[in-house]
Design an enzyme around this catalytic site. Structure first.
Site, PDB file in Angstrom:
ATOM      1  N   ILE A 182      37.951 -16.478  -7.787  1.00  0.00           N
ATOM      2  CA  ILE A 182      37.133 -15.777  -8.704  1.00  0.00           C
ATOM      3  C   ILE A 182      35.959 -16.617  -9.556  1.00  0.00           C
ATOM      4  O   ILE A 182      35.111 -15.809 -10.101  1.00  0.00           O
ATOM      5  CB  ILE A 182      37.732 -14.808  -9.578  1.00  0.00           C
ATOM      6  CG1 ILE A 182      38.415 -15.433 -10.798  1.00  0.00           C
ATOM      7  CG2 ILE A 182      38.585 -13.854  -9.060  1.00  0.00           C
ATOM      8  CD1 ILE A 182      38.537 -14.306 -12.121  1.00  0.00           C
ATOM      9  N   LYS A 183      36.375 -17.890  -9.691  1.00  0.00           N
ATOM     10  CA  LYS A 183      35.413 -18.545 -10.660  1.00  0.00           C
ATOM     11  C   LYS A 183      34.153 -18.988  -9.865  1.00  0.00           C
ATOM     12  O   LYS A 183      33.763 -18.567  -8.919  1.00  0.00           O
ATOM     13  CB  LYS A 183      36.199 -20.066 -11.041  1.00  0.00           C
ATOM     14  CG  LYS A 183      37.726 -19.733 -11.669  1.00  0.00           C
ATOM     15  CD  LYS A 183      37.568 -19.206 -13.056  1.00  0.00           C
ATOM     16  CE  LYS A 183      38.789 -18.651 -13.358  1.00  0.00           C
ATOM     17  NZ  LYS A 183      39.878 -19.245 -13.594  1.00  0.00           N
TER      18      LYS A 183
END
Ligand SMILES: *Cc1c(COP(=O)(O)O)cnc(C)c1O
Length: 383
Positions: A182-183
């Site tokens: 998700i980064k």
């Protein structure tokens, strides 16, 4: 209602990146090697830091930061409770005690004013979080840490591409980045330990691979060099080349990713301005570049007449995903029972912990996806 589910995050992987991973898989060398070394060099150039050490996760980086500082029983480490639990877990597992500093009510970040009263004779480290892609007000925290003789390690998991007063996060001091899916860029799992302290970098390099002082790649290029020895016991936190090569491709696209994230965030601000029950976080008032890792909003639970969980569930029923970053650590079972916070000592953390949620935000989203999210929010609030 949307026909297809919109997740709150999704990695953006190109065909070229998939091909590069395939090349590494076919190359005969799939663990830490040349690609990892290239990734570290490119990353250090991008951030402008002196040393960058690639690791298997940001959690591994945090573990090694604590280990390199010798944090153990009897010590205290100051961090927000409103963070990812890995930091709090690692402090606890080291035998030290996590001490929670409250966050600013509208940016969700600790400040020198909330940290200062928590510093005591046992404090070893302060670990602020650059939250959601905004930078913490790091200069006063650096000054405070220096004055009181404690270390400072920045949790920069959200902050790749973030700048504070013109300086990229990670350029100075010690900062740890994450490449979880998700980064802002991903290697599936991975992290980067950046520091301007060459001795600390050397300690981390040693600790990340069994304490040998060299990793597998060095052994390969050294050919038949004698087996290296353990200099001090270490862990196994190296980043394999399969993942590092993905990171190289992603890094190339960081500027483009973050530009698109900003556009989407601006669209949210515009479309949500008239929705009174939903309030985005404030952006810091000091000069900065935001990397828009997350688009976090607070639900006005009194006005909406529903709690955050019911709201997230109602969005999900309308095919809109959302995330929760984060549930305060001191409100979770183990820490509730073992590390009770003084009642009323973390008012802003508790206020936000019950109200925040993260709306979908990832570079491949279309403008119409933002419109769908806002339409779903309005529909939930109207029903
Ligand atoms: C994601 C995250 C981490 C941990 O990153 P991993 O690479 O998954 O270990 C740490 N801190 C914060 C604030 C995060 O969001």
């Amino acid at each position: 209602m949307r026909a297809a589910f919109l997740p709150f995050s999704r990695p953006c992987i190109s065909e070229a990146e998939i091909a590069a991973v395939g090349d590494v898989l076919r190359s005969g060398w799939i663990t830490t090697g040349e690609q990892c070394a290239r990734f570290e060099r490119r990353f250090a150039e991008q951030v402008g830091c002196r040393q960058a050490v690639a690791l298997s996760s940001a959690t591994a980086g945090m573990h090694l930061a604590l280990a390199a500082a010798g944090v153990g029983p009897g010590d205290e480490v100051i961090t927000p409770s409103l963070t990812w639990v890995s930091t709090v877990n690692l402090i606890t597992l080291s035998g030290a005690r996590p001490v929670f500093a409250d966050v600013h009510r509208d940016t969700l970040m600790v400040t020198d004013e909330t940290v200062a009263p928590r510093i005591g004779p046992r404090t070893r480290l302060i670990i602020p979080v650059h939250y959601a892609g905004a930078p913490a007000d790091i200069e006063p925290l650096r000054k405070l840490a220096a004055e009181r003789g404690v270390g400072l390690v920045e949790d920069a998991a959200h902050a790749l591409g973030t700048a504070y007063r013109g300086e990229p996060v990670g350029r100075r001091g010690t900062a740890i980045f994450s490449f979880h899916p998700i980064k802002n860029i991903t290697t599936a799992e991975g992290g980067m330990f950046c520091t301007d302290d060459p001795q600390l970098a050397e300690a981390v390099r040693r600790l990340k691979f069994h304490g040998l002082g060299v990793d597998a790649y060095d052994r390969r290029v050294q050919g038949r060099a004698p087996q290296s020895e353990v200099l001090s016991p270490g862990y196994k936190y190296n980043l394999p080349d399969i993942l590092a090569v993905l990171g190289l491709g992603q890094l190339e696209r960081l500027t483009e990713f973050n530009r698109r994230r900003r556009e989407l965030a601006e669209r949210y601000f515009e479309k949500l301005a008239a929705v009174e029950e939903i309030r985005p976080l404030a952006v810091p008032d000091y000069p900065h570049t935001h990397s828009w890792h997350l688009f976090v909003v607070r639900l006005d639970i009194e006005r909406a007449g529903m709690d955050r969980l019911a709201f997230m569930q109602a969005l999900k029923e309308r095919n809109i995903g959302s995330g929760l970053h984060f549930l305060a650590a001191h409100r979770q079972k183990y820490y509730r029972e073992h590390l009770p916070a003084t009642p009323g000592s973390l008012p802003n953390t508790e206020y936000n912990s019950e109200r925040i949620l993260s709306l979908p935000l990832f570079p491949d989203m279309r403008d119409s996806d933002v419109d769908d999210v806002v339409a779903a929010i309005k529909d939930v609030l109207a029903s």
